[in-house]
Design a protein around this motif. Structure first.
Motif, short mmCIF file in Angstrom:
data_model
loop_
_atom_site.label_atom_id
_atom_site.label_comp_id
_atom_site.label_asym_id
_atom_site.label_seq_id
_atom_site.Cartn_x
_atom_site.Cartn_y
_atom_site.Cartn_z
N TYR A 137 0.74 -1.34 0.09
CA TYR A 137 0.01 -0.20 0.40
C TYR A 137 1.13 1.16 -0.03
CZ TYR A 137 -3.91 3.46 1.31
OH TYR A 137 -4.28 4.17 1.57
N ILE A 183 1.36 5.55 -0.45
CA ILE A 183 0.20 7.15 -0.77
C ILE A 183 1.19 8.31 -1.03
CG2 ILE A 183 -1.24 8.12 0.80
CD1 ILE A 183 -1.61 6.22 2.79
N ASP A 197 -4.01 7.64 -3.47
CA ASP A 197 -3.26 6.47 -3.09
C ASP A 197 -3.13 4.55 -3.53
OD1 ASP A 197 -5.97 5.39 -0.40
OD2 ASP A 197 -5.66 5.50 -2.81
#
Lengths: 116, 111
Positions: free
Chosen positions: B32, B34, B49
């Motif tokens: 993940y 961002i 994101d």
């Protein structure tokens, strides 16, 4: 709706003193994280709390401690302040689940600490 | 150690041009990523994101590209405006609530 609120916005301390910084998360957010941002650098992870329990700790000395209250607000305490603790301390909140988007941290404006 | 780094510390563009800000990450387990924008005197503000099962995601005037093969992330801003002037940080998230930020790129938009 109010965002993440932090207090105080600015403070000056001397070496050896102790400081307490406060954070109120966005309503409904159960996770609070603390970051230290030294001038000219990206924020560095200090702590994460979820449901009043510590869920993560960064590479900071034991002089740094935090807690989360039943209303999900949080305090960051730093003891025996050093000159190098001068920084912007950021609080961020999130929903705190593993669902999509839950990792999005919303940051407050920070508390700028100067240690003389 | 694990870190996220930016290729360019400063970027100056003309108003109306497109901007591209690059970022390298080192933790192949991160899933993940961002991008945040930070204006002077303010906390980081979420931009966009992307999860590791995607290689592109678009928002309003912004696009994030992820190349997992070379561990590279980029942020594209279309038709850059003076209000886009800020420091931009990429960050990876090894677990929820924890972000590893890069040093940041300062974007300056010339009118």
């Amino acid at each position: 709706d109010a965002g993440v609120t932090q207090s105080p916005t600015h403070l000056i301390k001397t070496r050896g003193q102790q400081v307490t910084l406060r954070c109120s998360p966005i309503s409904g957010h159960k996770s609070v994280s603390w970051y230290q941002q030294v001038l000219g650098q990206g924020p560095q992870f200090i702590f994460q709390y979820y449901e009043k329990e510590e869920r993560g700790r960064g590479n900071f000395p034991d002089r740094f401690s935090a807690r989360q209250f039943p209303n999900y607000s949080s305090e960051l305490n730093v003891n025996a302040l050093l000159l190098g603790d001068s920084a912007l301390y950021l609080c961020a909140s999130s929903f705190g689940s593993t669902s999509s988007g839950a990792n999005v941290l919303t940051f407050g404006a920070g508390s700028r600490l100067t240690v003389l | 150690g694990e870190n996220v780094g930016l290729h360019l510390p400063t970027l100056s563009v003309q108003e109306g041009d497109n901007s591209i800000i690059n970022c390298a990450y080192s933790n192949s387990a991160s899933d993940y990523f961002i991008w945040y924008k930070q204006e002077s005197g303010k906390g980081p503000q979420f931009i966009i994101d992307i999860r590791s099962n995607m290689d592109k995601r678009q928002g309003q005037r912004v696009t994030v590209l992820l190349n997992k093969t070379v561990k590279h992330l980029s942020l594209q801003i279309a038709a850059t405006q003076p209000g886009d002037s800020a420091v931009y940080f990429c960050a990876e998230s090894p677990s929820w609530g924890k972000l590893i930020f890069g040093q940041g790129t300062e974007l300056s938009v010339k009118p």
